[in-house]
Design a protein around this motif. Structure first.
Motif, mmCIF file in Angstrom:
data_model
loop_
_atom_site.group_PDB
_atom_site.id
_atom_site.type_symbol
_atom_site.label_atom_id
_atom_site.label_comp_id
_atom_site.label_asym_id
_atom_site.label_seq_id
_atom_site.Cartn_x
_atom_site.Cartn_y
_atom_site.Cartn_z
ATOM 1 N N LYS A 559 6.320 -43.025 61.575
ATOM 2 C CA LYS A 559 5.448 -42.094 62.466
ATOM 3 C C LYS A 559 4.737 -42.349 63.532
ATOM 4 O O LYS A 559 4.284 -42.066 64.073
ATOM 5 C CB LYS A 559 4.685 -41.571 61.608
ATOM 6 C CG LYS A 559 4.575 -40.957 60.199
ATOM 7 C CD LYS A 559 4.345 -39.069 60.206
ATOM 8 C CE LYS A 559 4.713 -39.076 58.984
ATOM 9 N NZ LYS A 559 5.027 -37.317 58.551
ATOM 10 N N LYS A 560 4.994 -43.957 64.247
ATOM 11 C CA LYS A 560 4.551 -44.729 65.383
ATOM 12 C C LYS A 560 2.684 -44.435 65.741
ATOM 13 O O LYS A 560 1.964 -43.598 66.562
ATOM 14 C CB LYS A 560 5.221 -43.370 66.107
ATOM 15 C CG LYS A 560 6.897 -44.135 66.088
ATOM 16 C CD LYS A 560 7.256 -44.156 67.706
ATOM 17 C CE LYS A 560 8.503 -43.834 67.815
ATOM 18 N NZ LYS A 560 9.266 -45.588 67.604
ATOM 19 N N THR A 561 1.915 -44.877 64.559
ATOM 20 C CA THR A 561 0.694 -44.197 64.294
ATOM 21 C C THR A 561 0.383 -45.221 64.576
ATOM 22 O O THR A 561 0.500 -46.421 64.694
ATOM 23 C CB THR A 561 0.780 -44.006 63.009
ATOM 24 O OG1 THR A 561 1.406 -43.210 61.751
ATOM 25 C CG2 THR A 561 -1.173 -43.509 62.595
ATOM 26 N N THR A 562 -1.404 -44.870 65.143
ATOM 27 C CA THR A 562 -2.047 -46.535 66.138
ATOM 28 C C THR A 562 -3.127 -46.312 64.909
ATOM 29 O O THR A 562 -3.216 -45.014 63.835
ATOM 30 C CB THR A 562 -2.762 -45.692 67.032
ATOM 31 O OG1 THR A 562 -1.887 -45.561 68.062
ATOM 32 C CG2 THR A 562 -3.596 -46.912 67.696
ATOM 33 N N LEU A 563 -2.787 -47.663 63.943
ATOM 34 C CA LEU A 563 -4.026 -47.710 63.018
ATOM 35 C C LEU A 563 -4.840 -48.631 63.436
ATOM 36 O O LEU A 563 -4.542 -49.958 64.030
ATOM 37 C CB LEU A 563 -2.896 -48.701 61.987
ATOM 38 C CG LEU A 563 -3.178 -48.518 60.834
ATOM 39 C CD1 LEU A 563 -3.514 -47.001 59.688
ATOM 40 C CD2 LEU A 563 -2.307 -49.297 59.618
ATOM 41 N N LEU A 564 -5.638 -47.967 62.865
ATOM 42 C CA LEU A 564 -6.948 -49.006 63.513
ATOM 43 C C LEU A 564 -7.957 -49.711 61.751
ATOM 44 O O LEU A 564 -8.471 -48.524 60.757
ATOM 45 C CB LEU A 564 -8.484 -47.701 63.531
ATOM 46 C CG LEU A 564 -8.008 -47.431 64.864
ATOM 47 C CD1 LEU A 564 -9.488 -46.344 65.990
ATOM 48 C CD2 LEU A 564 -7.612 -48.743 66.577
ATOM 49 N N PHE A 565 -7.781 -50.589 61.240
ATOM 50 C CA PHE A 565 -7.812 -51.310 60.109
ATOM 51 C C PHE A 565 -9.229 -51.858 60.863
ATOM 52 O O PHE A 565 -9.287 -52.871 60.404
ATOM 53 C CB PHE A 565 -6.644 -51.620 59.935
ATOM 54 C CG PHE A 565 -6.497 -52.320 58.507
ATOM 55 C CD1 PHE A 565 -5.472 -51.761 57.846
ATOM 56 C CD2 PHE A 565 -6.922 -53.648 58.313
ATOM 57 C CE1 PHE A 565 -5.868 -51.777 56.734
ATOM 58 C CE2 PHE A 565 -6.844 -54.066 56.585
ATOM 59 C CZ PHE A 565 -6.180 -53.726 55.760
ATOM 60 N N ILE A 566 -9.545 -51.352 59.689
ATOM 61 C CA ILE A 566 -11.164 -52.258 59.789
ATOM 62 C C ILE A 566 -11.342 -52.619 58.286
ATOM 63 O O ILE A 566 -11.065 -52.645 57.441
ATOM 64 C CB ILE A 566 -12.580 -50.748 59.289
ATOM 65 C CG1 ILE A 566 -12.246 -50.098 60.556
ATOM 66 C CG2 ILE A 566 -13.752 -51.512 59.451
ATOM 67 C CD1 ILE A 566 -13.681 -49.005 60.607
ATOM 68 N N SER A 567 -11.602 -54.518 58.504
ATOM 69 C CA SER A 567 -11.486 -54.836 56.670
ATOM 70 C C SER A 567 -12.588 -56.045 57.484
ATOM 71 O O SER A 567 -12.721 -55.912 58.770
ATOM 72 C CB SER A 567 -10.163 -55.376 57.069
ATOM 73 O OG SER A 567 -10.346 -56.561 56.235
ATOM 74 N N HIS A 568 -12.990 -56.894 56.339
ATOM 75 C CA HIS A 568 -13.718 -57.970 56.366
ATOM 76 C C HIS A 568 -12.905 -58.982 55.964
ATOM 77 O O HIS A 568 -12.671 -60.044 56.131
ATOM 78 C CB HIS A 568 -15.027 -58.063 55.770
ATOM 79 C CG HIS A 568 -14.996 -57.903 54.171
ATOM 80 N ND1 HIS A 568 -14.433 -56.477 54.346
ATOM 81 C CD2 HIS A 568 -14.424 -58.706 52.957
ATOM 82 C CE1 HIS A 568 -14.060 -56.777 52.112
ATOM 83 N NE2 HIS A 568 -14.394 -58.462 51.904
ATOM 84 N N ASP A 569 -11.899 -58.889 55.045
ATOM 85 C CA ASP A 569 -10.701 -59.654 54.880
ATOM 86 C C ASP A 569 -9.245 -60.362 55.544
ATOM 87 O O ASP A 569 -8.535 -59.333 56.276
ATOM 88 C CB ASP A 569 -9.923 -58.529 53.720
ATOM 89 C CG ASP A 569 -9.158 -59.817 52.482
ATOM 90 O OD1 ASP A 569 -8.853 -60.528 53.753
ATOM 91 O OD2 ASP A 569 -8.207 -59.547 51.548
ATOM 92 N N LEU A 570 -10.216 -61.437 56.285
ATOM 93 C CA LEU A 570 -8.837 -61.987 57.561
ATOM 94 C C LEU A 570 -7.405 -62.329 56.988
ATOM 95 O O LEU A 570 -6.697 -62.081 57.912
ATOM 96 C CB LEU A 570 -9.728 -63.764 57.923
ATOM 97 C CG LEU A 570 -10.853 -62.683 58.812
ATOM 98 C CD1 LEU A 570 -11.600 -64.798 59.348
ATOM 99 C CD2 LEU A 570 -10.126 -62.750 60.028
ATOM 100 N N SER A 571 -7.408 -62.645 54.886
ATOM 101 C CA SER A 571 -6.618 -62.763 55.311
ATOM 102 C C SER A 571 -5.594 -61.693 55.225
ATOM 103 O O SER A 571 -4.251 -61.489 55.562
ATOM 104 C CB SER A 571 -6.422 -63.361 54.080
ATOM 105 O OG SER A 571 -7.142 -64.454 53.358
ATOM 106 N N ILE A 572 -5.620 -60.549 55.370
ATOM 107 C CA ILE A 572 -4.916 -59.269 55.062
ATOM 108 C C ILE A 572 -4.864 -58.608 56.696
ATOM 109 O O ILE A 572 -4.009 -58.651 56.986
ATOM 110 C CB ILE A 572 -5.517 -58.431 54.043
ATOM 111 C CG1 ILE A 572 -3.951 -56.554 53.741
ATOM 112 C CG2 ILE A 572 -6.706 -57.068 54.635
ATOM 113 C CD1 ILE A 572 -4.351 -56.445 52.823
ATOM 114 N N VAL A 573 -5.396 -59.233 57.164
ATOM 115 C CA VAL A 573 -6.330 -58.755 59.194
ATOM 116 C C VAL A 573 -4.289 -59.840 59.327
ATOM 117 O O VAL A 573 -3.254 -59.234 60.237
ATOM 118 C CB VAL A 573 -7.319 -59.023 59.243
ATOM 119 C CG1 VAL A 573 -6.526 -58.664 60.465
ATOM 120 C CG2 VAL A 573 -8.262 -57.862 58.930
#
Lengths: 695, 487, 348
Positions: A559-573
């Motif tokens: 879908k060409k979405t812009t994803l703002l991914f909030i996280s504290h887990d740096l591995s997944i980031v």
């Protein structure tokens, strides 16, 4: 009361333990045929997903299974004595004296109406009958040992006056008051922030050595176990599936579940396009619906019908290593070093033009200084301070930070639940920062949507799944009739790979991962272009995390979405984002592409954060940076640089510049900015925190 | 006619019942004592995976308790069944149990249907898993059916208002003098000090409670919910104001309020009519907002629906508040209401004022409960999800928050009906509102208490009736709470 | 803390003003005044006579003026009737017109004159309040400790036999309002039919000479109804605390069960019931009125019934002021006590 006589065998010996819970209808086995032994001074990890029975083992050791729990087989021996044969008196002598326990929620495990000193002093007073004065001296000593500032004041305060990290230190101190021979830690750091967690883990390790205590460390986090334990035991659905030293299990694993687990967590080197994670198919079996034979069978790649499901599988010793065991019939036939059959690698999506532009965004709150007594003065909380960044089409921008960093406030302002104090948010060059959600048109609302953190809270429990999605469609003005919307809802279920039959189910009939998928489907109901994902997988089990993450990525690609991914887990980031923004107390301290942020020069906070994240890979070498103290409260931030109270580089900045002035945002490379007073040279001289040892 | 004895021809059961009851009491005492004295014995695991306590004094006491309890229940049933067949031959007990025949039949039907389909009936069905809930439900339904059939003149033996000469303060089972054909031959529970039949008055009294209490509670809930949701959801000044008003009413001693409000003089000023006009608007607002917030995205479905539903609701509302063509009709002035030919029903001033005051007293408590629940639920992610998709506040309150607060509200609803019953009794006890000859339980207790030291029979039946109904409601609420927590 | 109490006092005063005005308004509605005129003057007065009677005695002034006079912020109404009789809000029989004070409201300590008892309201109220205070004291002494003990014993081990028996007991008492339990007690323990005659069916003598025989039943009747409620609250709070994690911490620290209950659970478990006990006061007042009527004990509740039955405006107002203040004071105490018991709020 003296301790049990000196004894040199294993401190704890659990042999073929089975524990069941009994309900009116049936027996529910929670732990089956479980064996482990802990030698003096040894730390043993117990790893598994939620519901695998690891906490039940701990409570079994404490003989505290409640009214419905019973040990139905096997023995637990502590220093050679069978715990289940002890009288209530004897057990009470051992609890807190010889075996101590530390729990997940520090706040809940301290009595709110009792001063900390009293709670600590109680332990030696009960077990050793010492005087008040001596107990106090003891408490003071132990509180100093757990590195709490101002121990006397600590002893004289109530639990709620301390921060989460301090409370957990008190719980640790309480456990160590009687210098126990065995310490059981049940997810001791799950409720804490990453940097605080790192400090607590460090402390536990040191104290374990100092007091010579053996430890049973229960965690779902393989990385943490790697850092703290000598040996570990992997559990799945009530059984130990693999047991051995850290080296045995991490590098020479002999069970398909362990292997699948490692393949589903984002380790350095994994990448969403070229080396995607491999999710474990299927669901964790419910305790009363376990399959015959191997519990992992239905989800296992190596499953062989008629063999794996034919009989109960015993524990086998791995030839050549009598302390390495596995519960797999085929472990000698499987080629463990075979390369991963790649899930098809994906094209890297083209990053498009700017969709969202944030410029100098500020959000301040006014808060009454004293909520209950309603004092006259008000305080200003600066939740977001001069946020500026852009986000593009098809891009994943990660927002990283610990509690109180302002990431959730930013999400609220973006969604229109709050309006900005200053600055602007441009969506396709339209200002939306002052437009609250009720004034936004259906299209704008549908374009900016959110996926929430807690899967058990994200769906309305009294409405069917289909109804909730249809309601979103109605609000976004999709479809002209009920039938059309129902059709669209079924398509959305297809999109998130849920069976269409789920449309008529109630949320309570779904597992956590499935609920999270419904949440994603709902977010995409209005063809969202920007999706804010607020820690969408942090509450899910490791094996489910990979599947949900992949789903998000796949929808984004499509879908060409812009994803703002909030996280504290740096591995997944690191695994999924294109660019990373690091926040601390409302400030953006570092912003750049993923590679830029994960390699030097760092902002001192980013550096500490990277070091704090446990990585489940024995080949990774980390620099150990432990931050002092806790995150300051956003109500009461320090003057000058927000991070100056905990910064280890502060002495490198001349004068008291850090305490006086908020540093400017500096560009250190194309698209990489850092908010720090440190000079160019010092920034350049920084060493990488994570190094992958050459193989 | 002979006077009736209590049990007549089935008197042979009395010693048996006495033994069973004595056994029951003894085994309860033994059970409690043994459980305090001894610690929990070993537990045996049955092959089917369930647990069983081992034998020993504990097990023994439990078995004894179970058997004596069963025996007492069976004996009580025997009295009822024999009574149904033998009628007045089985004495007063038999005659009463025969009079209650329609109630027994309805209870059996309801229980049989509910137990048969309990898996498909949601929370109501689960009630039949809990013995406490079942007992409570049984008691409540007993009085509900008694009320309904009593109103249909099926159970009563005499007109509750008619005085029969020579029957003043006569003991239970006294036959009527000068009996004529159509009359029932005895005063089953005796006569009161105005020579009226106590039994018939008790049965008729049930109807008054069954009519007013649930309805008044329902209205109190409508008011409490309509005000409590926004107070909890928005917070701030609105909350401060509404909470202050609620506390104002709560600080008012109920009895003082009743004494000030429920008097003929106040009825004459029209104050209760004003209050009724205000309080009864809330259900209309509630239903209107409920439907509009849900269906506003589909105007061509919503508009006819709203017109239909609100039309009926407003008609009912106007019928309710207007009497004889006026909303308010005092000596000095009058406000026109619905014309008489459209007026569906008239509520007598006395009943209206009782109804209004009970709603008025109950709604602040409901308000506080709803407000607390709303404050708790509004922090959930699904509420945030609704906000981020741009739902209106009323949709969120009524469709996202309210359905998820239903558990505690249903439990409180049951408790509150009980409490309202007590309030109604209090009003009757002080002779407020209802006409003095009214057969409601409170008034009857009040009349009976004056001669209590000589004649017990006029005051005790209504007192025990009220006690058992409220107890039933409390047990029902407890059962519901227990079962709803099990999810 | 000081500011908090000050604010609560402010709210309290405002509440009391609002409530007294409501009472004032309701008692001064015309039909009530008409009834007053007829009972005081002559039952057969015509409408005009009633009007003049009221007019002459200042009852037809605007509502707010009358309220102001009652409060004592406006000068009292005075009038000399045609027959030379001096009347007014401040007038008292036997006091010369010259000596009658100008202001005579609550602020001056004047509570008015009771038309029913023909006496100063202040005196009546304090006398009746004394009787009721004595009754309430014994009710609290009986109710609170037993309710707390029952609740704690029941909640200590949820689902145990003790719990189930005590819970059944408390449910039954909450389902029995005072006018039911009172009637049953009188029937069983005092009537000649049953013949036990352990207690007296009235408490009239208890006003001068309270004995166990004539005083226990009224106390028990009020206490029982409130007790069940408090006990259930305590039980709920106690079971919640007993499943809390810090209780498990204490258990796994090796603390014995009695010590856990006494030292760790009790204080936390008492926070909720404390508030409940204090908020129970408005309902206790209900019970007082019923029981005083039932047992013919001439206390505060009995005075309320007399005043309300005869529309004795001044007495009714004084009674409502007192009861409202009792309710508000207990609310204040409950707030302060809550803060005191709960260190989480006390130190923040």
């Amino acid at each position: 009361m003296s301790k049990l006589a000196d004894y040199d065998g294993p401190i704890l010996e659990i042999d073929k333990l089975s524990i069941s819970f009994f309900t009116r209808l049936r027996e529910i086995p929670a732990v089956m045929d479980f064996s482990v032994s802990v030698m003096p001074g040894e730390a043993v990890g117990l790893v598994g997903e939620s519901g695998c029975g690891k906490s039940t083992v701990a409570l079994g050791v404490m003989q505290d299974l409640g009214k419905n729990g019973r040990i139905v087989g096997g023995t637990i021996k502590f220093k050679g004595r069978d715990l289940s044969e002890m009288s209530a008196e004897e057990l009470r002598d051992i609890r807190g004296n010889e075996i101590a326990m530390i729990y997940q929620e520090p706040m809940a495990s301290l009595n709110p109406a009792m001063k900390i000193g009293k709670q600590l002093m109680e332990v030696p007073m009960i077990h050793e009958g010492v005087s008040k004065e001596e107990a106090y001296a003891r408490a003071l000593e132990v509180v100093t040992d757990v590195r709490l500032p101002d121990p006397e004041r600590m002893l004289n305060s109530y639990p709620h006056q301390l921060s989460g990290g301090q409370q957990q230190r008190i719980v640790i101190a309480m456990a160590l008051m009687s210098k126990p021979a065995l310490l059981i830690l049940d997810e001791p750091t799950t409720a804490l922030d990453v940097t605080v967690e790192a400090a607590v883990v460090e402390l536990v390790k040191d104290l374990g050595k100092k007091y010579g205590t053996s430890m049973l460390f229960i965690s779902h986090n393989l990385g943490l176990v790697l850092e703290t334990c000598d040996r570990l035991c992997v559990m799945y659905s009530g059984e130990a599936v693999e047991r051995g030293s850290i080296h045995d299990v991490f590098d020479e694993m002999q069970h398909p579940y362990t292997q699948a687990l490692f393949r589903s967590i984002p380790l350095p080197g994994a990448d969403k396009n070229s080396r995607p994670l491999i999710a474990i198919p299927g669901n964790f079996p419910l305790p009363h619906e376990r399959p015959p034979g191997c519990n992992f069978g239905p989800r296992c790649d190596y499953f062989e019908e008629g063999r794996c499901d034919a009989q109960d599988i015993p524990m086998f010793t791995v030839p050549g290593n009598d302390r390495h065991h596995t519960r797999c019939l085929k472990f000698q036939e499987i080629d463990w070093s075979a390369p991963v059959t790649m899930a098809d690698t994906k094209e890297k999506a083209e990053i498009g033009q700017t969709v969202l532009k944030i410029d100098n965004l500020k959000k301040y709150y006014e808060v009454a200084a004293n909520a209950l007594f309603g004092g006259g003065h008000k305080k200003v909380v600066k939740a977001n301070e001069t946020l500026s960044f852009e986000a593009h089409e098809s891009e994943t921008l990660a927002i990283v930070g610990e509690s109180g960093c302002g990431k959730s406030t930013f999400a609220k302002v973006l969604m229109g639940l709050e309006t900005a104090t200053d600055g602007q948010i441009l969506l396709d060059n339209r200002n939306i920062e002052q437009v609250p959600i009720e004034e936004r048109d259906a299209k704008t609302v549908g374009e900016v949507q959110m996926v929430f953190q807690n899967p058990f809270d994200t769906l309305n429990p009294s409405m069917t799944v289909g109804r909730q999605i249809i309601r979103a469609l109605e609000i976004f003005g999709v479809g002209n009739s009920e039938a059309e919307r129902r059709q669209r809802m079924l398509e959305l279920l297809d999109l998130v790979k849920l069976p269409r039959a789920f449309a008529d189910r109630m949320p309570r009939q779904l597992s956590g991962g499935q609920k999270q998928r419904v949440g994603i489907a709902r977010a995409f109901a209005g063809d969202a272009r920007i999706v804010v994902a607020d820690e969408p997988v942090s509450a899910l089990d490791v094996s489910v995390q990979a599947a949900v993450t992949d789903l998000l990525m796949e929808i984004q690609r499509e879908k060409k979405t812009t994803l703002l991914f909030i996280s504290h887990d740096l591995s997944i980031v690191r695994y999924l984002s294109d660019r990373v923004m690091v926040m601390y107390l409302g400030h953006v301290v570092e912003l750049g592409t993923t590679d830029q942020v994960f390699s030097p020069p760092y902002h001192p906070y980013t550096e500490a954060l990277l070091s704090a994240v446990p990585i489940a890979d024995t080949s990774v070498e980390k620099q150990h940076i432990v931050l002092e103290g806790d995150i300051p409260s956003a109500m009461n931030p320090p003057p000058g640089c927000p991070f100056q109270t905990r910064c280890r580089w502060k002495s490198q900045v001349p004068g008291d510049l850090c305490e006086r002035e908020v540093p400017p945002s500096r560009r250190v490379a194309e698209g990489h900015q850092i908010k720090c007073h440190l000079s160019e040279e010092i920034l350049k001289s920084m060493e990488p925190v994570i190094k992958i040892a050459a193989e | 006619m002979e006077p009736l004895s209590w049990t007549g021809s089935i008197a042979f059961l009395n010693p048996v019942l006495a033994i069973a009851l004595a056994g029951l009491i003894l085994s309860i005492l033994a059970w409690i004592l043994i459980n305090i004295a001894t610690t929990e014995g070993p537990v045996i695991v049955n092959p089917d995976g369930t647990l069983k306590s081992a034998a020993g004094p504990r097990g023994l006491a439990q078995t004894a308790l179970r058997f004596t309890f069963l025996a007492s229940v069976l004996l009580a049933l025997a009295y009822i069944v024999l009574g149904v067949f033998l009628g007045s031959n089985a004495g007063i007990v038999g005659a009463i149990s025969q009079q209650f025949l329609p109630v027994w039949v309805s209870l059996i039907i309801v229980f049989a249907m509910s137990v048969a389909f309990k898996r498909r009936l949601g929370l109501y069905g689960k009630l039949f898993d809990s013995p406490v809930g079942m007992i409570g439900f049984g008691l409540v339904m007993f009085w509900v059916f008694t009320g309904i059939f009593g109103a249909l003149d099926l159970i009563v033996t005499h007109d509750p208002l008619v005085q029969v000469s020579g029957m003043k303060n006569k003991v239970p089972g006294t036959p009527l003098p000068n009996l004529d054909e159509s009359q029932y031959a005895w005063y089953l529970l005796g006569g009161d000090n105005l020579a009226r039949d106590v039994f018939s008055r008790m049965v008729k009294g049930a109807w008054i409670v069954v009519q007013i209490a649930p309805l008044a509670t329902l209205f109190a809930f409508m008011v409490g919910i309509t005000l409590g949701l926004p107070a909890g959801y928005y917070g701030g000044r609105l909350d401060t104001l509404l909470s202050f008003l609620a506390n104002l009413i709560l600080a008012f001693p109920v009895i003082l309020l009743f004494y000030l409000l429920v008097t003929p003089e106040i009825i004459a000023t029209g104050v209760p009519n004003y209050m009724a006009a205000v309080l009864f608007v809330f259900p209309i607002i509630f239903v209107g907002v409920l439907l509009n917030s849900r269906y506003y995205t589909r105007p061509n479905f919503r508009t006819p629906l709203l017109i239909g539903v609100l039309g009926v609701a407003i008609w009912l509302y106007l019928s309710l508040i207007s009497t004889g063509g006026y909303v308010i009709n005092t000596k000095d002035y009058a406000i026109w209401g619905l014309p008489t030919f459209m007026d569906l029903f008239d509520v007598p001033g006395g009943i209206l004022v009782v109804f209004v005051s009970v709603v008025f007293v109950n709604s602040p408590t409901v308000f506080r409960i709803v407000r607390g629940l709303a404050m708790d639920i509004k922090t959930r992610d699904y509420v945030a999800a609704a906000q981020t998709r741009g739902e209106g506040p009323w949709y969120i309150m009524l469709w996202e928050i309210l359905p998820n607060a239903r558990g505690p509200l249903i439990v409180d609803f049951c408790l509150r009906i009980g409490y309202t019953t007590i309030l109604l009794g209090t009003l009757g006890f002080f002779g407020l509102g209802l006409p003095p000859e009214s057969p409601d339980w409170g008034s009857t207790i009040n009349e009976g208490r004056k001669l209590l030291s000589i004649y017990l029979h006029p005051a005790l039946p209504p007192a025990l009736a009220l006690l058992s109904l409220v107890l039933g409601l409390n047990l029902l609420a407890d059962g519901l709470r227990e079962e709803s927590l099990k999810d | 803390m000081g500011l908090f109490i000050l604010r609560r006092f402010g709210v309290m005063l405002l509440t009391a003003l609002c409530l007294t005005f409501v009472v004032f308004f309701l008692t001064n509605l015309y039909p009530n005044l008409e009834k007053l005129a007829k009972t005081q003057g002559n039952q057969r007065m015509s409408d005009e006579q009633v009007e003049t009677w009221l007019e002459n005695r200042g009852y037809r002034q605007p509502m707010l003026v009358k309220y102001g006079q009652w409060l004592g912020v406006m000068p009292g109404f005075t009038n000399t009737l045609d027959d030379g009789q001096f009347v007014g809000t401040c007038a008292r029989p036997g006091v010369a017109p010259e000596d009658t004070p100008k202001f005579c409201g609550v602020l001056q300590g004047e509570w008015g004159y009771s038309t029913v008892f023909k006496d100063d309201v202040g005196g009546i109220v304090s006398k009746r309040l004394g009787n009721t205070g004595y009754l309430m004291f014994w009710v609290l002494v009986l109710m609170v400790p037993s309710a707390l003990i029952v609740g704690i014993l029941a909640g200590m081990r949820e689902g145990s036999v003790l719990d189930r028996s005590l819970s059944t007991f408390s449910i039954i008492t909450t389902a029995t309002p005072e006018y039911v339990s009172g009637v049953i007690f009188i029937a069983i323990f005092t009537s000649s039919t049953v013949g036990l005659k352990w207690f007296k069916g009235t408490a009239t003598q208890a006003m001068d000479n309270p004995t166990f025989e004539n005083f226990f039943l009224p106390v028990l009747t009020i206490a029982l109804y409130g007790m069940g409620y408090i006990a259930r609250m305590t039980r709920a709070s106690m079971t919640e605390v007993m499943t809390a994690q810090y209780i498990r911490t204490a258990r796994l620290k090796g603390v014995s069960f009695p010590t856990i209950v006494m030292k760790h659970a009790l204080r936390n478990a008492l926070i909720a019931p404390f508030t409940v006990i204090m908020l129970q006061f408005p309902w206790l007042l209900n019970g007082v009125v019923i029981v005083e009527t039932l047992f013919n004990y001439k206390g505060f509740g009995w005075a309320l019934v007399q005043a309300a039955g005869n529309n004795d405006i001044q007495l009714l107002l004084a009674i409502s002021v007192v009861s409202v203040f009792v309710v508000l004071l207990t609310q204040l105490i409950s707030d302060i006590g809550y803060v005191y018991l709960n260190p989480r709020i006390r130190i923040s």
